[in-house]
Design an enzyme around this catalytic site. Sequence first.
Site, PDB file in Angstrom:
ATOM      1  N   ARG A  35       0.821  -1.220   0.000  1.00 12.04           N
ATOM      2  CA  ARG A  35       0.000   0.000   0.000  1.00 12.04           C
ATOM      3  C   ARG A  35       0.850   1.262   0.000  1.00 12.04           C
ATOM      4  O   ARG A  35       0.439   2.278  -0.552  1.00 12.04           O
ATOM      5  CB  ARG A  35      -0.948  -0.014   1.203  1.00 12.04           C
ATOM      6  CG  ARG A  35      -2.051  -1.034   1.003  1.00 12.04           C
ATOM      7  CD  ARG A  35      -2.964  -1.125   2.179  1.00 12.04           C
ATOM      8  NE  ARG A  35      -4.145  -1.895   1.810  1.00 12.04           N
ATOM      9  CZ  ARG A  35      -5.044  -2.318   2.665  1.00 12.04           C
ATOM     10  NH1 ARG A  35      -4.914  -2.055   3.961  1.00 12.04           N
ATOM     11  NH2 ARG A  35      -6.099  -3.001   2.258  1.00 12.04           N
ATOM     12  N   LYS A 197     -20.505 -17.586  -1.281  1.00 14.59           N
ATOM     13  CA  LYS A 197     -21.964 -17.442  -1.146  1.00 14.59           C
ATOM     14  C   LYS A 197     -22.609 -16.566  -2.201  1.00 14.59           C
ATOM     15  O   LYS A 197     -22.095 -15.498  -2.540  1.00 14.59           O
ATOM     16  CB  LYS A 197     -22.269 -16.818   0.218  1.00 14.59           C
ATOM     17  CG  LYS A 197     -21.982 -17.762   1.356  1.00 14.59           C
ATOM     18  CD  LYS A 197     -22.322 -17.099   2.661  1.00 14.59           C
ATOM     19  CE  LYS A 197     -22.281 -18.102   3.804  1.00 14.59           C
ATOM     20  NZ  LYS A 197     -22.478 -17.441   5.091  1.00 14.59           N
ATOM     21  N   GLY A 353     -12.948  -8.327  -2.261  1.00 17.21           N
ATOM     22  CA  GLY A 353     -12.891  -9.386  -1.250  1.00 17.21           C
ATOM     23  C   GLY A 353     -11.533 -10.053  -1.224  1.00 17.21           C
ATOM     24  O   GLY A 353     -10.498  -9.391  -1.184  1.00 17.21           O
ATOM     25  N   GLY A 376     -13.476  -4.096  -0.136  1.00 17.36           N
ATOM     26  CA  GLY A 376     -14.872  -3.646  -0.015  1.00 17.36           C
ATOM     27  C   GLY A 376     -15.229  -2.568  -1.031  1.00 17.36           C
ATOM     28  O   GLY A 376     -16.325  -2.566  -1.595  1.00 17.36           O
TER      29      GLY A 376
HETATM   30  P1  AMP Z   1     -15.604 -14.830  -1.137  1.00 14.83           P
HETATM   31  O1  AMP Z   1     -15.002 -14.091   0.020  1.00 14.83           O
HETATM   32  O2  AMP Z   1     -17.086 -14.803  -1.185  1.00 14.83           O
HETATM   33  O3  AMP Z   1     -14.953 -14.466  -2.456  1.00 14.83           O
HETATM   34  O4  AMP Z   1     -15.317 -16.365  -0.876  1.00 14.83           O
HETATM   35  C1  AMP Z   1     -14.024 -16.869  -0.822  1.00 14.83           C
HETATM   36  C2  AMP Z   1     -14.088 -18.227  -0.155  1.00 14.83           C
HETATM   37  O5  AMP Z   1     -14.916 -19.105  -0.895  1.00 14.83           O
HETATM   38  C3  AMP Z   1     -12.753 -18.874  -0.062  1.00 14.83           C
HETATM   39  O6  AMP Z   1     -12.345 -18.889   1.283  1.00 14.83           O
HETATM   40  C4  AMP Z   1     -12.997 -20.293  -0.586  1.00 14.83           C
HETATM   41  O7  AMP Z   1     -12.433 -21.298   0.219  1.00 14.83           O
HETATM   42  C5  AMP Z   1     -14.509 -20.409  -0.569  1.00 14.83           C
HETATM   43  N1  AMP Z   1     -15.005 -21.418  -1.528  1.00 14.83           N
HETATM   44  C6  AMP Z   1     -14.770 -21.464  -2.844  1.00 14.83           C
HETATM   45  N2  AMP Z   1     -15.318 -22.566  -3.381  1.00 14.83           N
HETATM   46  C7  AMP Z   1     -15.931 -23.247  -2.388  1.00 14.83           C
HETATM   47  C8  AMP Z   1     -16.654 -24.475  -2.320  1.00 14.83           C
HETATM   48  N3  AMP Z   1     -16.866 -25.200  -3.400  1.00 14.83           N
HETATM   49  N4  AMP Z   1     -17.115 -24.863  -1.121  1.00 14.83           N
HETATM   50  C9  AMP Z   1     -16.897 -24.109  -0.023  1.00 14.83           C
HETATM   51  N5  AMP Z   1     -16.224 -22.939  -0.027  1.00 14.83           N
HETATM   52  C10 AMP Z   1     -15.741 -22.507  -1.194  1.00 14.83           C
END
Ligand code: AMP
Length: 395
Positions: A35, A197, A353, A376
Amino acid sequence: MKTLNDFNFENKKALIRVDFNVPLNEDFEVTDATRIVSAKPTIIKILEDGGSCILMSHLGRPKGFQDEFSLKHIADKVEDVLGVEVKFVSDCIGEAAETAATNLQPGQILLLENLRYYKEETAGDVVFAEKLSKLGDIYVNDAFGTAHRAHASTTIVAQFFQDKKCFGNLLAQEIESIKKVMEIGEKPVLAVLGGAKVSSKITIIENILDKVDHLIIGGGMTFTFIKAQGGKIGDSICEDDKMSLALEILNQAKAKNVQIHLPVDVIAASSFSNDAETQIVNVAEIPEGWQGLDAGPKSKEIFHNVVAQSKTILWNGPLGVFEMENFANGTIELGNSIAEATKNGAFSLVGGGDSVAAVKQFGFQDKVSYVSTGGGAMLESLEGKTLPGIAAILE
Ligand code: AMP
């Protein structure tokens, strides 16, 4: 959009909001100076013009004046990175800060104490912002990481500078990169959305359906879409309450002529563990007791072909549980495909993220066109929101 090039900083004091919220170890040493490095071009340009720089930032989340969050710990590192002496003042407003700012000569740099020692900073307090504004002649915002916050130093302070405010190089680059994807991207435009999610990505999906030609949905989000379409997903992660939304997204995509690409096969694991047994199965036929943790070989090939055709690529979120070595390959291969497409002339933006962590972990940061510095802030930009820190400069 006003940038540094719209001003001559000769004999001017630039009050610069930087994001020096860097990680420190137990000995208060900076463990990742990215940064600080990112803010260097802005600072050097102002010094070269014959101006001086007053740097303001937060560090962590202090509750009042806690020494462990003092920016004095990073002053030496800032000096190292910039190659210019850095003066430090142990307050960000008031007499000490004002005297230090008044005494600052062209070519010099002053680092202010942690803005968040005052609760007025995050509260967006106008009186506090006015006190900050007294320190400089021109306000420069170069902190994309906090541009989505209407804090005193990121947003409110701008109102005291009228036409004497602009974006720093880093923030201007971030804005340009988002624009290249969301507004003026060469077609075909592809977005790859992974991660855990649907609920955390839904606003982004809805916003980008109007901007893209192809959308790859991967990672844990996959299974809500597959189950909603009647597939068997075993014990894979799923948000049952988002299934109707998933079907609605598929319908909207069809109506908007956006091609959605979901995995067709997955690496299924017997448990959520790197040491689990694995098998490659059809994404809609995952046996009970098994969970999909990475994209399978056919999916990777399909995704590779879509990436290879695309001229503009946005990547947010991993395609699998990349933190576990045995389920990182889908994310790594996607990164390789995007790197190759970039080499062949596509514009690629990675951000939001955790994406940046994955990109850095696998060494892709120099093989894509731009890696965003804001988690964010990037997510909110992709959701189509105007960030308050950006709006305040444009007003
Ligand atoms: P995000 O912060 O929403 O981008 O999510 C990132 C997280 O999603 C990471 O820590 C991954 O381990 C998780 N992730 C990705 N694919 C899967 C999966 N098939 N099942 C569970 N977690 C997952």
